[in-house]
Write a protein that holds these residues in place. Structure first.
Motif, PDB file in Angstrom:
ATOM      1  N   THR A  39       0.837  -1.205   0.000  1.00  0.00           N
ATOM      2  CA  THR A  39       0.000   0.000   0.000  1.00  0.00           C
ATOM      3  C   THR A  39       0.869   1.251   0.000  1.00  0.00           C
ATOM      4  OG1 THR A  39      -1.655  -1.251   1.215  1.00  0.00           O
ATOM      5  CG2 THR A  39      -1.947   1.135   1.148  1.00  0.00           C
ATOM      6  N   ARG A  59      -2.563   5.518   7.226  1.00  0.00           N
ATOM      7  CA  ARG A  59      -2.806   4.158   7.700  1.00  0.00           C
ATOM      8  C   ARG A  59      -2.592   4.166   9.195  1.00  0.00           C
ATOM      9  NH1 ARG A  59      -0.729  -1.656   5.672  1.00  0.00           N
ATOM     10  NH2 ARG A  59      -2.487  -1.243   4.299  1.00  0.00           N
ATOM     11  N   HIS A  99     -10.512  -0.538   4.115  1.00  0.00           N
ATOM     12  CA  HIS A  99      -9.307  -0.385   3.298  1.00  0.00           C
ATOM     13  C   HIS A  99      -9.808  -0.153   1.871  1.00  0.00           C
ATOM     14  CE1 HIS A  99      -5.314  -0.669   1.909  1.00  0.00           C
ATOM     15  NE2 HIS A  99      -4.952  -1.844   2.382  1.00  0.00           N
ATOM     16  N   ARG A 152     -10.038  -5.366   7.463  1.00  0.00           N
ATOM     17  CA  ARG A 152     -10.576  -4.177   6.792  1.00  0.00           C
ATOM     18  C   ARG A 152     -10.710  -4.431   5.294  1.00  0.00           C
ATOM     19  NH1 ARG A 152      -5.249  -1.346   9.114  1.00  0.00           N
ATOM     20  NH2 ARG A 152      -3.670  -2.201   7.741  1.00  0.00           N
ATOM     21  N   ARG A 198      -4.849 -13.397   5.463  1.00  0.00           N
ATOM     22  CA  ARG A 198      -3.995 -13.936   6.526  1.00  0.00           C
ATOM     23  C   ARG A 198      -4.693 -13.738   7.868  1.00  0.00           C
ATOM     24  NH1 ARG A 198      -0.799 -10.261   9.667  1.00  0.00           N
ATOM     25  NH2 ARG A 198      -1.704  -8.315   8.945  1.00  0.00           N
ATOM     26  N   GLN A 234      -4.737 -12.172  11.306  1.00  0.00           N
ATOM     27  CA  GLN A 234      -4.085 -10.931  11.766  1.00  0.00           C
ATOM     28  C   GLN A 234      -3.671 -11.083  13.233  1.00  0.00           C
ATOM     29  OE1 GLN A 234      -5.502  -7.266  10.298  1.00  0.00           O
ATOM     30  NE2 GLN A 234      -5.839  -8.145   8.297  1.00  0.00           N
ATOM     31  N   PRO A 257      -4.480 -10.126  -0.649  1.00  0.00           N
ATOM     32  CA  PRO A 257      -3.985  -8.750  -0.566  1.00  0.00           C
ATOM     33  C   PRO A 257      -2.534  -8.654  -0.125  1.00  0.00           C
ATOM     34  CG  PRO A 257      -5.348  -9.261   1.350  1.00  0.00           C
ATOM     35  CD  PRO A 257      -5.434 -10.442   0.424  1.00  0.00           C
ATOM     36  N   GLY A 258      -1.996  -9.767   0.411  1.00  0.00           N
ATOM     37  CA  GLY A 258      -0.663  -9.734   0.987  1.00  0.00           C
ATOM     38  C   GLY A 258      -0.713  -9.016   2.336  1.00  0.00           C
TER      39      GLY A 258
END
Ligand code: NCD
Length: 331
Positions: free
Chosen positions: A55, A104, A132, A165, A224, A226, A262-263
């Motif tokens: 990002t 962020r 996001h 998000r 993933r 979190q 999204p990685g």
């Protein structure tokens, strides 16, 4: 000047315009077309109070592709480590004459707090568990490139939905555009309440059996767990077996089904190496290119920098049946 904080409540027409602008930007993001100069003389502040690779770098690249300048502030090197608040930090940065602030932060709703505290446009680059929105634009743009349209398509989003998000923003965007979303994860990481976040006309359903959820889909977005948001306690040792996108599971999918993430990926947990690197199915690196294109579109939109000029000559063209025939754009 507008902020860009959420996809929730975003009118379908606005979403379509942003996707059309993103599509137009892809050749520039790939370095195949010359960059634009719409941000000439403008400085953008990247305030990243949570870690980021894609990002942050794609916002930076997007500013460069538009002829602007950008600087980064991260908490370890800033006075936030001395207790300065997010909003005070943003107010000080604004007084340096920046054209827009990209933020962020770990606080859900933090981007709105910043937007309420400054006059310049604010772009949400991920606020806590909330939204996001630029990730949603790039994910949907990647899906549209593949399928022409997302209308009537079924997309499974799998993993730590509660803390994601990304899942929230993508679900809002897909349901607005008429796609059906399946949110899949252990009951500890996705609640039935998520079924209410549909903006329609697409549906949203919550499922806890991955194999049933993968039946009949067109795409799957893996997430993933979190751990930094304390999700670890909600995950059992058989997580990969129950919710991992393994090579065996992928072998059962229809040939047209694509895989997004999204990685950052945790290989061997939510996704197998073989799947992440599968050239037929994986669009994970393609998403990154669309990320630059999407952030260019958002930057131009919030700065009113002629971001949809040229739409009369068919910016929406090629978005596919069900989208471009409804694109109405004012010059
Ligand atoms: C996501 C994020 O930070 O919300 N990553 C990203 O922006 N590409 C997802 C994640 O961290 O898991």
């Amino acid at each position: 000047m507008a902020d860009f904080l959420t996809i929730a409540g975003m009118p379908r027409q606005d979403l379509i315009r942003l996707l059309a602008a993103t599509k137009r930007n892809v050749p520039i993001a790939e370095g195949r077309s010359p960059h634009r100069t719409t941000l000439n003389g403008k400085v953008i502040a990247n305030l990243f109070f949570e870690d980021s690779t894609r990002t942050r770098c794609s916002f930076e690249t997007a500013v460069h592709r538009l002829g602007g300048q950008v600087f980064n502030l991260t908490p370890s090197g800033s006075s936030m480590s001395k207790g300065e608040s997010l909003v005070d930090t943003a107010r000080n940065i604004e007084c340096m004459g920046v054209a827009a602030i990209v933020v962020r932060c770990a606080v859900s709703g933090g981007a709105k707090m910043v937007a309420d505290g400054v006059k310049c446009p604010v772009i949400n680059a991920g606020d806590g568990r909330h939204e996001h929105p630029t990730q949603a634009i790039l994910d949907v743009s990647t899906l549209i490139e593949e399928f022409g349209s997302v209308e009537g398509r079924t997309v499974a989003i799998v993993g730590d939905i509660t803390n994601s998000r990304v899942a929230r923003s993508v679900t809002h965007a897909l349901s607005t555009l008429g796609a059906n979303v399946r949110l899949v994860g252990p009951p500890t990481l996705v609640s039935k309440a998520f079924e209410r976040i549909t903006q329609g006309p697409g549906t949203v359903s919550v499922m806890s059996n991955l194999d049933s959820a993968l039946a009949g889909i067109d795409a799957v977005i893996m997430l993933r767990v979190q751990f930094e948001r304390a999700a670890g306690g909600a995950v059992s040792s058989d997580y990969r077996q129950l919710f991992g996108l393994t090579a065996q599971r992928v072998a059962r999918l229809a040939p047209h089904v694509i895989v997004l993430h999204p990685g950052p990926m945790n290989r061997g947990i939510e996704i197998d190496d073989h799947v992440a690197d599968d050239p037929q199915r994986s669009r994970i690196l393609r998403q990154v290119t669309h990320g630059v294109a999407a952030r260019m579109a958002v930057l131009e939109m919030v700065l009113g920098a002629a971001w949809d000029s040229g739409t009369n000559s068919g910016l929406g063209a090629g978005l596919g049946a069900g989208l471009d025939d409804r694109v109405e754009v004012q010059a």
